[in-house]
Structure formats: C-alpha cells, structure tokens
Design a protein around this motif. Structure first.
Motif, PDB file in Angstrom:
ATOM      1  N   GLY A  28       1.550   4.292  -6.219  1.00 34.34           N
ATOM      2  CA  GLY A  28       0.276   4.898  -5.877  1.00 34.34           C
ATOM      3  C   GLY A  28       0.366   6.296  -5.311  1.00 34.34           C
ATOM      4  O   GLY A  28      -0.646   6.857  -4.875  1.00 34.34           O
ATOM      5  N   GLY A  74       5.556   4.891 -10.890  1.00 33.08           N
ATOM      6  CA  GLY A  74       4.964   6.135 -10.414  1.00 33.08           C
ATOM      7  C   GLY A  74       5.208   7.356 -11.277  1.00 33.08           C
ATOM      8  O   GLY A  74       4.888   8.470 -10.864  1.00 33.08           O
ATOM      9  N   THR A  95       0.454  10.291  -5.010  1.00 32.90           N
ATOM     10  CA  THR A  95      -0.150  11.413  -5.723  1.00 32.90           C
ATOM     11  C   THR A  95       0.920  12.450  -6.048  1.00 32.90           C
ATOM     12  O   THR A  95       2.030  12.427  -5.483  1.00 32.90           O
ATOM     13  CB  THR A  95      -1.224  12.068  -4.861  1.00 32.90           C
ATOM     14  OG1 THR A  95      -0.594  12.689  -3.721  1.00 32.90           O
ATOM     15  CG2 THR A  95      -2.261  11.052  -4.382  1.00 32.90           C
ATOM     16  N   SER A  99       0.817  -1.218   0.000  1.00 39.51           N
ATOM     17  CA  SER A  99       0.000   0.000   0.000  1.00 39.51           C
ATOM     18  C   SER A  99       0.849   1.266   0.000  1.00 39.51           C
ATOM     19  O   SER A  99       0.356   2.342  -0.353  1.00 39.51           O
ATOM     20  CB  SER A  99      -0.921   0.007   1.228  1.00 39.51           C
ATOM     21  OG  SER A  99      -0.152  -0.024   2.423  1.00 39.51           O
TER      22      SER A  99
END
Length: 419
Positions: A196, A246, A198, A191
């Motif tokens: 992931g 990313g 931003t 996670s």
C-alpha cells in the motif's frame, strides 16, 4: 498439496505472494561469455581470495562522505561491452541468480556462494537490505512508512554479522557482482505492508536504505573497517521488493531515480521481457514443477511453500526427495528456455538453511550443471540489461513474439528475416 504458485501466477491469491516474501530474507537476519583478462583469483584478488588494495590507505581510493563508501575506479571482473545480435545469430541463454536480503548471519552461505561463483566465472545480483548495515542500537534512525519508528519484520543483525556482511558485500563487488536493494523493513502484511505504499513513501524507504549503506561508519562508530569500494548512489540501478509486493507504485519512483530494472513482479513467464514506466520488468517466472500439473515460481521459498506448506522445518525424511525435486524444477525451467526461445532465466534465493539447507544445495547443483554449456551466460541483472539496451529494439520485439517453450520457426538463421 495446495496449488500455491499457480494461483499467484494467475494474479489471484495475494496471500500466496505474501507468503513468498514473509520469510523472504534472512529471518534472523556457464561462463560470462568473452570475459576478458585473468579469471577470479588472479589480478583482482589475493591468495586469500580477498580483493587487493582494499585498505583505506590506498592512494587511488577516494572516500565518499564519512568514508563508508569509496570510489575505487571501474569495477573489476566485468564482461566486454555488449554488442547487437548479428543476423541469424542464436541469442545467448542468460541465467541470473539473485539473493534477497544478502546479509551474513553466521551460516557462511554468503561466502559459500561467492566461492561457487568464482569457481564457475559467474556473476550474480545481491539485493542488500539496508537495515542489515544498521546496528540495532540505532534502530530509531529508521522511519518506515506506515509503521512505527524502528519497526521491522526482519531482525536487525548482530554487530559481528553486520561486519561480516560488509566484508562479503565488499568482496562481492570486487568479484564483479551487482549490489542492488531489497529496501529495509520487509513489511508484507497489515496496514503497513509495502503493497500500500505510495510513490513518495517508496522514495522515503529508498533514501533511508541508501543512507544506511552510505553512512554505516557514522551509525556504527567503526572506523577500523575498509569502506565499501563503490559509490552506492551510482551502483544502485535495480531492486526486488519485499514479498514481491508494491511494484506498481515503486516503478514511477524507480524511473525518476534513473533505475534501469525492477525484479519484483511475481508470476512472470519464460518470455523475453519488456519495460514498464521505462524500467525493465524482470519478474520471477513460472517453471515446471515435477510431479505436478501446475508451475512453481522460480524462487527457493516458493518451492518450499509447495513442498512443506510454508514450514521451514518440514519432514526430514523427505529432504532428499524435495532437494531432487527443486533441482529438477530449476533444470526443467532452464532446459525449456535453452532449447526453445532462449528467454532469460531468473532464480531468486535467500541465504537460509530452510528444510535442512536443501534449497542451497539445489541451487548450487543447478549452477554447476548449467555452467559452461554453449551460449550460457551467468550474469547479474545489471549486466543483462546492459545487453538488452545494446540490442536493436526491433530485434527484441521479434524475440518477444516467441511464447513459452516456442522455438523460432525455421531456426534462428531465418527468424529475424521473417516478415
């Protein structure tokens, strides 16, 4: 043997790309054409190979902030200002060797390749991990996005290794190399993976990486070491993300920061690059992999993943074979571009002794065999984008019409005159 690299080139199998980067830092931690002035070892370096006037007492040094960094003037050992291609001129063959993490963990690899670059008048890019300048005793200063305070998937360096890293980064800049960033904690799975994050989380990670480089003196308490001889906020113009993940969310932040390139995309091909989000996209590339029908990504760990299935201590009896295969792969990628479309060639590396150090030996042999060839320029990413930005956009657009391994129809003399 699994077709690891081919799957990543096709944009599938993200686990493959992650495998490239999970071990993608220190887990414990041709000439530049027309280069002016004296070569390395004279003028900008002393007899011991270290930069002259590095001490904090120099009158021409303007310390920045807490004295961790300093403005020492224009960077030495840079090529002349780039000029546009002349009509009918053959493009240079740019080759960029880059290093992820760029920490010294006591194996001497950082200084080894500084010496190799000096011997062959080459520039490289060192993507410094910010955590490699943060003592482990101060790890709670790091607040990684979506991870616990002080967490990192790469180890913090021992204090002596931080000091050696500082010395090598300092020398690298004096020698004319570029210092980019590999960010901090190198999170590739779960996670908290960088995949992931931003754009705002990337900004936080970048701000922290910069602070660890520009405030190492405060964080360490070491006041007897020379500053890094550059303003890192101005020096930093490009990056490579952990695990090559990313990039999509990083690019808007990179653009807002004024960065000029990013070298994070996996699975590129040997064609002339373009921009994304107004940032030059300089991906690792698929190159021929001798003995196989698929191509391998132009990075040491990706070759390893195909040879020993991600094991960094594979069968020693096969090390000589694997070393030869790595050299042949790099040279095949170089020859394909050099003899056809002259697309830039990017090789990614880590200061690691995986599989007996064969990949370090392979990249050294590759550099030695291509250095000095006509039109070859061994440059940093920043020097390469300097050249790109000096070209007529129409010329670059024309170069991008050449596919992998495609030579200009009618030769370079007529290529840019064709409708």
């Amino acid at each position: 043997m699994r077709d690891i690299s081919r799957r990543s080139l096709l944009g599938a199998g993200l686990g493959t790309v992650a495998a490239v980067g999970v071990a993608g830092c220190n887990s414990s931690g041709a000439s530049r054409a027309g280069r002016p002035g004296p070569g390395p070892g004279s003028g900008t370096t002393g007899s011991d190979g270290k930069g002259e006037g590095r001490g904090r007492g120099r009158k021409d040094v303007r310390e920045i902030g807490d004295g961790s960094t300093a403005d020492t003037g224009k960077q030495p050992n840079q090529p002349p200002a780039p000029v546009p291609l002349e009509p009918g001129q053959t493009p240079p063959q740019f080759v960029i060797f880059s290093w992820d993490g760029a920490g010294e963990v006591g194996n001497g690899l950082f200084s080894r390749f500084l010496g190799l670059a000096r011997d062959h008048d080459a520039a490289m890019t060192f993507f410094l991990s910010g955590l490699y300048l943060l003592p482990e005793s101060k790890k709670t200063l790091y607040r990684p996005p979506n991870n616990g305070i002080g967490a990192s998937d790469i180890g913090y360096l021992a204090d002596d290794h931080i000091k050696q890293t500082l010395e090598n980064v300092r020398q690298a800049w004096f020698d004319g190399h570029e210092i980019g960033t590999h960010f901090n904690g190198h999170f590739c799975t779960g996670s908290g993976s960088v995949a992931g994050w931003t754009p705002d989380q990337w900004r936080s990670e970048i701000d922290q990486a910069v602070s660890f480089v520009t405030e190492w003196r405060t964080n360490s308490g070491w006041t007897d070491l020379d500053p890094l001889p550059f303003d890192y906020r101005k020096e930093l113009v490009g990056s490579r993300t952990p695990c090559l993940l990313g990039q999509d969310n990083l690019l808007p932040t990179a653009r807002d920061l004024g960065w000029r390139y990013d070298a994070s995309s996996p699975g590129g091909t040997q064609i002339w690059p373009t921009k994304r989000e107004d940032v030059w996209d300089l991906p690792l590339q698929g190159i021929p992999f001798p003995g196989h029908t698929f191509e391998v990504l132009s990075m040491d760990y990706n070759i390893l993943a195909n040879q020993s299935q991600n094991s960094t201590r594979g069968m020693p009896s096969r090390y000589p074979e694997w070393r030869r295969q790595a050299v042949q792969s790099y040279l095949a990628g170089f020859d394909r571009a050099y003899e056809s479309n002259r697309a830039p060639f990017f090789i990614g590396n880590h200061f690691e002794e995986w599989n007996g150090g064969i990949y370090m030996d392979a990249v050294e042999e590759t550099l030695k065999r291509i250095a000095g060839k006509p039109d070859v320029r061994l440059v940093s990413f920043r020097q390469f984008v300097d050249w790109l930005d000096a070209q007529d956009p129409a010329v670059l657009a024309k170069l991008r019409t050449l596919e992998v391994g495609e030579s200009p129809d009618g030769g370079w003399n007529t290529f840019f005159n064709q409708a």
